[in-house]
Design a protein around this motif. Structure first.
Motif, short mmCIF file in Angstrom:
data_model
loop_
_atom_site.label_atom_id
_atom_site.label_comp_id
_atom_site.label_asym_id
_atom_site.label_seq_id
_atom_site.Cartn_x
_atom_site.Cartn_y
_atom_site.Cartn_z
N GLU A 1 -49.63 11.61 -6.95
CA GLU A 1 -49.27 10.48 -5.97
C GLU A 1 -48.81 11.06 -4.65
O GLU A 1 -49.35 10.84 -3.28
CB GLU A 1 -48.05 9.49 -6.22
CG GLU A 1 -48.59 8.81 -7.62
CD GLU A 1 -47.43 7.93 -7.83
OE1 GLU A 1 -46.29 8.13 -7.53
OE2 GLU A 1 -47.77 6.95 -8.77
N SER A 2 -48.09 12.19 -4.36
CA SER A 2 -47.56 13.00 -3.18
C SER A 2 -48.70 13.54 -2.62
O SER A 2 -49.03 13.61 -1.33
CB SER A 2 -46.67 13.90 -3.46
OG SER A 2 -46.04 14.68 -2.47
N THR A 3 -49.77 14.40 -3.30
CA THR A 3 -51.03 15.02 -2.62
C THR A 3 -51.97 14.00 -1.93
O THR A 3 -52.32 14.18 -1.02
CB THR A 3 -51.68 15.77 -3.86
OG1 THR A 3 -50.61 16.70 -4.30
CG2 THR A 3 -52.85 16.40 -3.32
N TRP A 4 -51.95 12.87 -2.67
CA TRP A 4 -53.01 11.97 -2.13
C TRP A 4 -52.42 11.24 -0.96
O TRP A 4 -53.15 10.91 0.04
CB TRP A 4 -53.30 10.66 -3.06
CG TRP A 4 -54.44 10.93 -4.33
CD1 TRP A 4 -54.20 11.29 -5.56
CD2 TRP A 4 -55.90 11.12 -3.96
NE1 TRP A 4 -55.41 11.65 -5.99
CE2 TRP A 4 -56.36 11.50 -5.05
CE3 TRP A 4 -56.32 11.00 -2.87
CZ2 TRP A 4 -57.71 11.52 -5.25
CZ3 TRP A 4 -58.05 11.13 -2.81
CH2 TRP A 4 -58.52 11.49 -4.07
N ALA A 5 -51.13 11.08 -0.80
CA ALA A 5 -50.37 10.47 0.35
C ALA A 5 -50.64 11.50 1.55
O ALA A 5 -50.98 10.97 2.61
CB ALA A 5 -49.15 10.18 0.12
N GLU A 6 -50.54 12.74 1.35
CA GLU A 6 -50.61 13.73 2.38
C GLU A 6 -52.15 13.90 2.80
O GLU A 6 -52.18 13.91 4.01
CB GLU A 6 -50.08 15.09 1.68
CG GLU A 6 -48.69 15.42 1.48
CD GLU A 6 -48.19 16.45 0.70
OE1 GLU A 6 -49.14 17.23 0.50
OE2 GLU A 6 -46.90 16.66 0.67
N LEU A 7 -53.04 13.95 1.86
CA LEU A 7 -54.38 14.04 2.37
C LEU A 7 -54.83 12.83 3.18
O LEU A 7 -55.49 12.88 4.31
CB LEU A 7 -55.36 14.14 1.08
CG LEU A 7 -55.19 15.44 0.52
CD1 LEU A 7 -56.03 15.30 -0.83
CD2 LEU A 7 -55.74 16.59 1.14
N LEU A 8 -54.39 11.52 2.79
CA LEU A 8 -54.67 10.35 3.53
C LEU A 8 -53.98 10.31 5.04
O LEU A 8 -54.56 10.07 5.93
CB LEU A 8 -54.18 8.90 2.69
CG LEU A 8 -54.38 7.83 3.51
CD1 LEU A 8 -55.91 7.53 3.50
CD2 LEU A 8 -53.76 6.56 2.61
N LEU A 9 -52.75 10.81 4.96
CA LEU A 9 -52.40 11.06 6.35
C LEU A 9 -52.77 11.87 7.19
O LEU A 9 -53.10 11.79 8.33
CB LEU A 9 -50.70 11.47 6.06
CG LEU A 9 -49.81 11.73 7.31
CD1 LEU A 9 -49.89 10.34 8.09
CD2 LEU A 9 -48.41 12.09 7.06
N ILE A 10 -53.61 13.22 6.73
CA ILE A 10 -54.25 13.82 7.33
C ILE A 10 -55.32 13.72 7.84
O ILE A 10 -55.80 13.79 9.10
CB ILE A 10 -54.32 15.39 6.64
CG1 ILE A 10 -53.19 16.18 6.26
CG2 ILE A 10 -55.58 16.21 7.42
CD1 ILE A 10 -53.18 17.41 5.33
N ALA A 11 -55.95 12.77 7.12
CA ALA A 11 -57.43 11.92 7.39
C ALA A 11 -57.16 11.12 8.58
O ALA A 11 -58.08 11.06 9.52
CB ALA A 11 -58.00 11.42 6.24
#
Length: 470
Positions: A441-451
């Motif tokens: 869940e943490s990884t997906w949130a970080e990738l979404l923020l970078i995108a």
């Protein structure tokens, strides 16, 4: 007229100020009862008087302003008032004059409806008076003594919530009252009588002198409180029973003197006995002269009518009249199988999700008892019973949350862990939830923020390229 008592407990950590209880009787508002301030963690009580118009079903509701826990802000009361409640007057006085004056005060006759039905019997007829449970209260008036069997029956009656009034006179067997009755502070008689004593008070120089009777703040005498020219001043006592020396040392802790003669000699004594109450008066009611002369002028005194009604209202047992249950209780209703059908229904009255329960019983028995399923809805309910000849008998039933239900205090972590030690559980705090998310869940949130950041940068770059520049 009925005295009611209402109490409010403050479960919070801060004081509640200017608390007011709104009252509603049979659907109509009553005058509110001001409580004032209710300190944190304490309970404040108030008594108020209300009048139910006529026999039959009635209901009453008390409510305070809403707070975070709404379920315990309102309590309801329901009753089924009979046309009159029976009181048993056992009279051992010569000519039965004591019961004449007491019975007349309780039920004067004519158009006046006092709500009492005196049943007068002699000492020898006490056993034939029927089951004591059918009487709201019992009075022993100058009764010489009781048999061992009748003493046990009367003791059980009071212990189970009945009320007893004892008026002493010349006919009593002092030994019986002091020994078997008092039983060294454990018996039904509040205090051991010693000898008939003449009351001669120096201040009584005329008929307009101060009253012989000095009362406390007991509910029986509350109606006279604050009166400048109380009718109590007209009451005179000539003879009374003094008490055995040292009786205070063996009296029950539930015993107290509630009226005296000029703040000196005890005259009226109350004792809590089990769930019931006993009030003993150390002088006669009737003014009729005996061997010593006239003991008192209580009987024909206008104030005695008020006192008698207040006294029996205080002593009377409410069993059979009050229709009160707690949430989750089962209703057991005894009815006449020759009059009612063996079924009935219960329906909640008021707003919210409808609630209904059924009543069922064994139709083969004469004294039918109907039983309901657990009543899981607080509030006022209507109980409908069907007559065998058609039609219904409708009455009210009050179902309230258990006392303390709204006390939702926070529990310490250590206490919670101790209580749930045998269970598999996890204790997490709200401010820890965001940091306890799993890795994916943490990884997906970080990738979404970078995108999102890249899209915003690309948008700005495209806007720059497509714009005009000198």
């Amino acid at each position: 007229e009925v005295w009611m008592q209402v109490a409010v407990e403050n479960y919070g950590a801060t004081n509640a100020t200017d608390v007011v209880i709104d009252l509603e009787q049979d659907g109509a508002p009553l005058v509110a009862v001001p409580l004032g301030d209710v300190p944190a963690g304490e309970t404040v009580q108030r008594r108020f008087r209300t009048t139910f118009a006529g026999a039959g079903p009635h209901h009453l509701a008390a409510e305070i302003d809403a707070d975070a826990v709404e379920i315990d802000n309102r309590r309801v009361y329901a009753t089924l008032l009979p046309e009159a409640q029976k009181v048993l007057l056992v009279d051992g006085s010569p000519g039965k004059w004591d019961s004449y004056y007491l019975g007349t005060a309780l039920a004067p006759g004519g158009t006046a409806k006092s709500g009492w039905e005196p049943v007068i019997v002699g000492v020898d007829d006490f056993s034939s008076a029927g089951a004591l449970a059918s009487y709201a209260a019992v009075a022993l008036l100058d009764v010489p003594r009781l048999s061992e069997e009748n003493l046990v029956l009367l003791s059980n009656y009071v212990e189970q919530g009945g009320g007893l009034f004892i008026a002493l006179g010349e006919s009593i067997d002092r030994s019986f009252y002091a020994k078997e009755g008092f039983a060294e502070g454990m018996g039904l008689v509040p205090a051991p009588p010693h000898l008939p004593t003449q009351w001669v008070e120096k201040i009584r120089e005329s008929e307009t002198a101060a009253s012989d009777l000095c009362v406390t703040d007991h509910p029986v005498f509350a109606v006279f409180r604050g009166e400048r020219n109380s009718m109590l001043a007209l009451m005179r006592v000539n003879y009374y029973y003094s008490l055995a020396a040292g009786w205070q040392s063996v009296q029950s802790p539930n015993t107290r003197v509630i009226a005296t003669l000029a703040e000196k000699a005890p005259l009226v004594i109350e004792q809590r006995y089990g769930s019931g109450k006993v009030v003993m008066q150390l002088t006669k009611i009737s003014p009729i002269e005996g061997t010593l002369g006239s003991w008192s002028n209580l009987g024909p005194n206008p104030a005695f009518v008020v006192l008698a009604n207040e006294l029996f209202g205080y002593l009377a047992r409410g069993e059979g009249a009050d229709q009160l249950l707690a949430v989750g209780d089962v209703l057991h209703l005894a009815i006449d199988g020759n009059q009612f059908a063996p079924t009935g229904s219960i329906q909640h009255i008021g707003e919210g999700v409808p609630f209904q329960a059924t009543l069922s019983g064994d139709p083969s028995v004469e004294h039918l008892e109907l039983t309901s399923s657990p009543l899981n809805r607080a509030g006022l309910h209507q109980v409908s019973l069907g007559y065998l000849g058609g039609g219904t008998d409708d009455r009210y039933l009050a179902v309230n949350p258990a006392v303390g239900e709204g006390n939702l205090q926070l529990v310490a972590d250590s206490t919670l862990r101790q209580k749930l030690a045998s269970e598999s559980f996890a204790l997490r705090y709200a401010d820890q939830i965001s940091t306890e998310a799993n890795a994916s869940e943490s990884t997906w949130a970080e990738l979404l923020l970078i995108a999102v950041v890249l899209v915003l940068v690309a948008e700005q770059a495209l806007a720059y390229v497509c714009s005009f520049h000198e």
